[in-house]
Design a protein around this motif. Structure first.
Motif, PDB file in Angstrom:
ATOM      1  N   LEU A 156      -5.888   8.582  -2.024  1.00  0.00           N
ATOM      2  CA  LEU A 156      -5.203   7.472  -2.679  1.00  0.00           C
ATOM      3  C   LEU A 156      -3.698   7.527  -2.455  1.00  0.00           C
ATOM      4  CD1 LEU A 156      -7.079   7.428  -6.108  1.00  0.00           C
ATOM      5  CD2 LEU A 156      -7.750   6.416  -3.929  1.00  0.00           C
ATOM      6  N   SER A 157      -3.048   6.401  -2.686  1.00  0.00           N
ATOM      7  CA  SER A 157      -1.609   6.292  -2.454  1.00  0.00           C
ATOM      8  C   SER A 157      -0.785   7.165  -3.394  1.00  0.00           C
ATOM      9  CB  SER A 157      -1.171   4.829  -2.589  1.00  0.00           C
ATOM     10  OG  SER A 157      -1.464   4.334  -3.892  1.00  0.00           O
ATOM     11  N   ASP A 158      -1.347   7.571  -4.544  1.00  0.00           N
ATOM     12  CA  ASP A 158      -0.604   8.420  -5.483  1.00  0.00           C
ATOM     13  C   ASP A 158      -0.817   9.910  -5.220  1.00  0.00           C
ATOM     14  OD1 ASP A 158      -3.165   8.847  -6.408  1.00  0.00           O
ATOM     15  OD2 ASP A 158      -2.795   8.084  -8.431  1.00  0.00           O
TER      16      ASP A 158
ATOM     17  N   ASP B 269      -8.258   0.832  -7.828  1.00  0.00           N
ATOM     18  CA  ASP B 269      -7.922  -0.428  -7.167  1.00  0.00           C
ATOM     19  C   ASP B 269      -8.039  -0.183  -5.665  1.00  0.00           C
ATOM     20  OD1 ASP B 269      -6.580  -2.540  -5.867  1.00  0.00           O
ATOM     21  OD2 ASP B 269      -5.216  -2.806  -7.554  1.00  0.00           O
TER      22      ASP B 269
ATOM     23  N   ASP C 166      -6.714  -1.449  -3.221  1.00  0.00           N
ATOM     24  CA  ASP C 166      -5.421  -1.491  -2.529  1.00  0.00           C
ATOM     25  C   ASP C 166      -4.748  -0.126  -2.473  1.00  0.00           C
ATOM     26  OD1 ASP C 166      -5.706  -4.205  -2.059  1.00  0.00           O
ATOM     27  OD2 ASP C 166      -4.528  -4.783  -3.821  1.00  0.00           O
ATOM     28  N   HIS C 167      -5.172   0.814  -3.324  1.00  0.00           N
ATOM     29  CA  HIS C 167      -4.553   2.136  -3.364  1.00  0.00           C
ATOM     30  C   HIS C 167      -5.311   3.184  -2.555  1.00  0.00           C
ATOM     31  CE1 HIS C 167      -1.361   1.116  -6.121  1.00  0.00           C
ATOM     32  NE2 HIS C 167      -2.249   0.363  -6.762  1.00  0.00           N
TER      33      HIS C 167
END
Length: 71
Positions: A21-23, A55, A57-58
């Motif tokens: 994930l992006s995080d 999500d 998107d992430h």
């Protein structure tokens, strides 16, 4: 990575994979029963047996996990 790419990744003979994930978090998906998705949300059951709502998107990427073979 979009949901359509994720659908392709989970079809045609499932292989365990890891979602990134992006995080910076990552989730192992060792079996198809550990993931469910729609166009709006991806749900992954974590190693703690709790559902994680993500999500799409992430999701940055999905990579195959190395599977230990029985001897």
């Amino acid at each position: 990575m979009n949901v359509e790419e994720l659908r392709k990744f989970t079809s045609n003979g499932f292989r365990p994979f890891k979602l990134y994930l992006s995080d910076g978090r990552a989730f192992d998906v060792p079996h198809p029963e550990f993931i469910a998705f729609s166009d709006l949300v991806v749900v992954v059951v974590g190693s703690d047996r709790l559902a994680n709502f993500i999500d799409p998107d992430h999701i940055v990427s999905a990579k195959p996990m190395k599977v230990k073979t029985a001897r």
